[in-house]
Design a protein around this motif. Structure first.
Motif, PDB file in Angstrom:
ATOM      1  N   MET A   1       0.847  -1.203   0.000  1.00  0.00           N
ATOM      2  CA  MET A   1       0.000   0.000   0.000  1.00  0.00           C
ATOM      3  C   MET A   1       0.875   1.243   0.000  1.00  0.00           C
ATOM      4  SD  MET A   1      -3.017   1.166   2.660  1.00  0.00           S
ATOM      5  CE  MET A   1      -4.259   0.127   1.885  1.00  0.00           C
ATOM      6  N   LYS A   2       0.442   2.255  -0.736  1.00  0.00           N
ATOM      7  CA  LYS A   2       1.144   3.531  -0.768  1.00  0.00           C
ATOM      8  C   LYS A   2       0.718   4.387   0.428  1.00  0.00           C
ATOM      9  CE  LYS A   2       3.123   2.489  -4.654  1.00  0.00           C
ATOM     10  NZ  LYS A   2       4.576   2.179  -4.715  1.00  0.00           N
ATOM     11  N   ASN A   3       1.653   5.206   0.902  1.00  0.00           N
ATOM     12  CA  ASN A   3       1.410   6.024   2.087  1.00  0.00           C
ATOM     13  C   ASN A   3       1.503   7.499   1.719  1.00  0.00           C
ATOM     14  OD1 ASN A   3       1.612   3.509   3.562  1.00  0.00           O
ATOM     15  ND2 ASN A   3       3.831   3.744   3.426  1.00  0.00           N
ATOM     16  N   VAL A   4       0.501   8.286   2.132  1.00  0.00           N
ATOM     17  CA  VAL A   4       0.453   9.704   1.788  1.00  0.00           C
ATOM     18  C   VAL A   4       0.280  10.524   3.058  1.00  0.00           C
ATOM     19  CG1 VAL A   4      -0.638  11.472   0.362  1.00  0.00           C
ATOM     20  CG2 VAL A   4      -0.599   9.101  -0.430  1.00  0.00           C
ATOM     21  N   LEU A   5       1.081  11.577   3.186  1.00  0.00           N
ATOM     22  CA  LEU A   5       1.078  12.432   4.366  1.00  0.00           C
ATOM     23  C   LEU A   5       0.423  13.765   4.055  1.00  0.00           C
ATOM     24  CD1 LEU A   5       2.064  13.270   7.232  1.00  0.00           C
ATOM     25  CD2 LEU A   5       4.219  13.985   6.149  1.00  0.00           C
ATOM     26  N   SER A   6      -0.475  14.202   4.929  1.00  0.00           N
ATOM     27  CA  SER A   6      -1.050  15.540   4.842  1.00  0.00           C
ATOM     28  C   SER A   6      -0.448  16.414   5.929  1.00  0.00           C
ATOM     29  CB  SER A   6      -2.574  15.496   5.006  1.00  0.00           C
ATOM     30  OG  SER A   6      -3.094  16.811   5.125  1.00  0.00           O
ATOM     31  N   ILE A   7       0.024  17.589   5.533  1.00  0.00           N
ATOM     32  CA  ILE A   7       0.500  18.604   6.470  1.00  0.00           C
ATOM     33  C   ILE A   7      -0.434  19.790   6.322  1.00  0.00           C
ATOM     34  CG2 ILE A   7       2.446  20.081   7.120  1.00  0.00           C
ATOM     35  CD1 ILE A   7       4.314  18.094   5.718  1.00  0.00           C
ATOM     36  N   ALA A   8      -1.305  19.994   7.305  1.00  0.00           N
ATOM     37  CA  ALA A   8      -2.370  20.981   7.128  1.00  0.00           C
ATOM     38  C   ALA A   8      -3.033  21.302   8.459  1.00  0.00           C
ATOM     39  CB  ALA A   8      -3.410  20.450   6.131  1.00  0.00           C
ATOM     40  N   ILE A  58       5.538  21.002  14.999  1.00  0.00           N
ATOM     41  CA  ILE A  58       5.317  20.641  13.594  1.00  0.00           C
ATOM     42  C   ILE A  58       6.481  19.793  13.093  1.00  0.00           C
ATOM     43  CG2 ILE A  58       5.177  21.546  11.236  1.00  0.00           C
ATOM     44  CD1 ILE A  58       3.728  24.000  12.459  1.00  0.00           C
ATOM     45  N   LYS A  59       7.699  20.233  13.377  1.00  0.00           N
ATOM     46  CA  LYS A  59       8.881  19.483  12.960  1.00  0.00           C
ATOM     47  C   LYS A  59       8.905  18.090  13.571  1.00  0.00           C
ATOM     48  CE  LYS A  59      11.955  23.510  12.490  1.00  0.00           C
ATOM     49  NZ  LYS A  59      13.202  24.132  13.008  1.00  0.00           N
ATOM     50  N   LYS A  60       8.540  17.991  14.842  1.00  0.00           N
ATOM     51  CA  LYS A  60       8.577  16.692  15.520  1.00  0.00           C
ATOM     52  C   LYS A  60       7.539  15.736  14.949  1.00  0.00           C
ATOM     53  CE  LYS A  60      10.623  18.329  19.842  1.00  0.00           C
ATOM     54  NZ  LYS A  60      10.389  18.747  21.245  1.00  0.00           N
ATOM     55  N   GLN A  61       6.368  16.251  14.561  1.00  0.00           N
ATOM     56  CA  GLN A  61       5.372  15.394  13.916  1.00  0.00           C
ATOM     57  C   GLN A  61       5.904  14.865  12.582  1.00  0.00           C
ATOM     58  OE1 GLN A  61       1.023  16.718  14.142  1.00  0.00           O
ATOM     59  NE2 GLN A  61       2.091  18.623  14.648  1.00  0.00           N
ATOM     60  N   ILE A  62       6.530  15.743  11.803  1.00  0.00           N
ATOM     61  CA  ILE A  62       7.097  15.323  10.515  1.00  0.00           C
ATOM     62  C   ILE A  62       8.179  14.276  10.733  1.00  0.00           C
ATOM     63  CG2 ILE A  62       8.401  16.096   8.487  1.00  0.00           C
ATOM     64  CD1 ILE A  62       6.953  18.815   8.767  1.00  0.00           C
ATOM     65  N   ASP A  63       9.053  14.507  11.721  1.00  0.00           N
ATOM     66  CA  ASP A  63      10.107  13.540  12.030  1.00  0.00           C
ATOM     67  C   ASP A  63       9.511  12.192  12.427  1.00  0.00           C
ATOM     68  OD1 ASP A  63      12.113  15.384  11.547  1.00  0.00           O
ATOM     69  OD2 ASP A  63      12.321  15.967  13.649  1.00  0.00           O
ATOM     70  N   ALA A  64       8.444  12.222  13.235  1.00  0.00           N
ATOM     71  CA  ALA A  64       7.830  10.982  13.709  1.00  0.00           C
ATOM     72  C   ALA A  64       7.357  10.119  12.552  1.00  0.00           C
ATOM     73  CB  ALA A  64       6.660  11.305  14.652  1.00  0.00           C
ATOM     74  N   VAL A  65       6.815  10.754  11.518  1.00  0.00           N
ATOM     75  CA  VAL A  65       6.343  10.006  10.349  1.00  0.00           C
ATOM     76  C   VAL A  65       7.516   9.479   9.530  1.00  0.00           C
ATOM     77  CG1 VAL A  65       5.092  10.166   8.164  1.00  0.00           C
ATOM     78  CG2 VAL A  65       4.135  11.227  10.224  1.00  0.00           C
ATOM     79  N   PHE A  66       8.410  10.368   9.145  1.00  0.00           N
ATOM     80  CA  PHE A  66       9.461   9.993   8.196  1.00  0.00           C
ATOM     81  C   PHE A  66      10.491   9.025   8.775  1.00  0.00           C
ATOM     82  CE2 PHE A  66       7.873  13.545   5.707  1.00  0.00           C
ATOM     83  CZ  PHE A  66       8.082  13.113   4.401  1.00  0.00           C
ATOM     84  N   GLU A  67      10.724   9.074  10.078  1.00  0.00           N
ATOM     85  CA  GLU A  67      11.724   8.156  10.637  1.00  0.00           C
ATOM     86  C   GLU A  67      11.226   6.724  10.707  1.00  0.00           C
ATOM     87  OE1 GLU A  67      11.121   8.252  15.503  1.00  0.00           O
ATOM     88  OE2 GLU A  67      12.548   9.649  14.594  1.00  0.00           O
ATOM     89  N   TYR A  95      14.198  15.580   4.294  1.00  0.00           N
ATOM     90  CA  TYR A  95      13.756  14.229   3.915  1.00  0.00           C
ATOM     91  C   TYR A  95      13.606  14.040   2.408  1.00  0.00           C
ATOM     92  CZ  TYR A  95      12.944  13.421   8.875  1.00  0.00           C
ATOM     93  OH  TYR A  95      13.114  13.265  10.231  1.00  0.00           O
ATOM     94  N   LYS A  96      13.421  15.132   1.678  1.00  0.00           N
ATOM     95  CA  LYS A  96      13.333  15.094   0.212  1.00  0.00           C
ATOM     96  C   LYS A  96      12.309  14.079  -0.321  1.00  0.00           C
ATOM     97  CE  LYS A  96      18.097  16.659  -0.572  1.00  0.00           C
ATOM     98  NZ  LYS A  96      18.301  17.105   0.831  1.00  0.00           N
ATOM     99  N   PRO A  97      11.055  14.170   0.111  1.00  0.00           N
ATOM    100  CA  PRO A  97      10.037  13.246  -0.403  1.00  0.00           C
ATOM    101  C   PRO A  97       9.672  13.569  -1.848  1.00  0.00           C
ATOM    102  CG  PRO A  97       9.007  14.932   0.941  1.00  0.00           C
ATOM    103  CD  PRO A  97      10.492  15.146   1.069  1.00  0.00           C
ATOM    104  N   ASN A  98       9.127  12.584  -2.533  1.00  0.00           N
ATOM    105  CA  ASN A  98       8.606  12.773  -3.885  1.00  0.00           C
ATOM    106  C   ASN A  98       7.155  13.214  -3.828  1.00  0.00           C
ATOM    107  OD1 ASN A  98      11.008  11.868  -5.190  1.00  0.00           O
ATOM    108  ND2 ASN A  98      10.400   9.745  -4.814  1.00  0.00           N
ATOM    109  N   ASN A  99       6.683  13.775  -4.935  1.00  0.00           N
ATOM    110  CA  ASN A  99       5.258  14.061  -5.125  1.00  0.00           C
ATOM    111  C   ASN A  99       4.699  14.989  -4.048  1.00  0.00           C
ATOM    112  OD1 ASN A  99       5.173  12.248  -7.364  1.00  0.00           O
ATOM    113  ND2 ASN A  99       5.027  10.533  -5.934  1.00  0.00           N
TER     114      ASN A  99
END
Length: 265
Positions: A1-8, A58-67, A95-99
């Motif tokens: 399954m593909k995983n998509v993150l919303s930052i909003a 905000i940064k810590k939430q992003i880190d929690a996902v990407f790590e 993190y340099k994500p795509n899309n």
């Protein structure tokens, strides 16, 4: 399954923001994750108040996902302040994500400002260059391009002007125009137009969030840019056609209409 993150930002009434994004992800068969940048007390009629999350959180939430989880696409919605934008941009560069799909949310459906007017320059400087796909409506495109848009030719000119700011693909949405709903996509080389009939309904709360999340989902699933746009346009049109008369103001779109009608396949 593909995983998509919303930052909003969040929408406690469920029709827009993070809540609309997660519903759209699920409707497309991708796994949705979220980073909340603002808590918005709103409903279908009005925005009561906004409380921003600190840039550090905000940064810590992003880190929690990407790590921990592979991210196949990122949708960025409401970013209300320059410090919030800087925090998001810094972690994206790390993190340099795509899309990366950016919906430059400036106003709620009732016209309430969701972005500090002083933040537009920061949006242009640090967020737009991160975008693989930018999805402003006409008022937002006017603010970013600093030009008046009154016809399709103006939409195309604005798209080209905004593309020069660093985003890879720009779609200027025509929902605020008159006549049929025509969206203009510019990929740096050619112009695409996507036209559908205009739907006579006031229940369009969260359409921008839904549309950009659909694009992110389709990109994560491997569709090309024109295909992702075409599929997203079809999805949001169906969601608006079968929108829900919930609340006293502008009701939400029906994110799961196809599922409710046809069941799981």
């Amino acid at each position: 399954m593909k995983n998509v993150l919303s930052i909003a930002g969040s929408d406690c009434s469920g029709g827009a923001g993070i809540q609309a994004d997660l519903k759209t992800f699920s409707a497309h068969g991708v796994f949705g994750m979220s980073v909340i940048v603002s808590v918005v007390a709103e409903n279908t009629s009005r925005v009561i108040d906004i409380q921003d999350v600190t840039p550090d959180m905000i940064k810590k939430q992003i880190d929690a996902v990407f790590e921990d989880i592979e991210v196949h696409a990122v949708k960025i919605g409401m970013l209300s302040t320059p410090s919030c934008m800087e925090a998001v941009a810094e972690r994206l560069h790390h993190y340099k994500p795509n899309n990366i799909v950016v919906d430059p949310v400036m106003y709620a459906k009732n016209g309430y400002p969701l972005m500090n007017p002083d933040a537009v320059n920061t949006l242009i400087r640090v967020i737009i260059p991160c975008a693989d796909f930018l999805t402003p409506n006409i008022p937002e495109a006017e603010k970013i391009s600093r030009m008046e848009i009154s016809n399709l030719g103006d939409m195309e000119t604005a798209a080209k002007r905004i593309h020069e700011m660093g985003c890879k693909n720009i779609i200027v949405k025509g929902g605020h125009a008159v006549g049929n709903a025509v969206d203009v996509l510019y990929d740096g080389e050619r112009i695409y137009r996507y036209e559908t009939h205009r739907i006579n309904t006031k229940n369009t709360h969260g359409t921008g969030c839904t549309f950009s999340s659909a694009i992110a989902s389709n990109l994560a699933l491997g569709l090309s840019v024109p295909e992702a746009m075409e599929h997203a346009k079809r999805y949001v049109t169906t969601a608006i056609e079968h929108s829900l008369p919930i609340g006293k103001g502008n009701g939400p779109t029906h994110h799961f209409y196809d599922l409710y009608r046809n069941g799981l396949r």
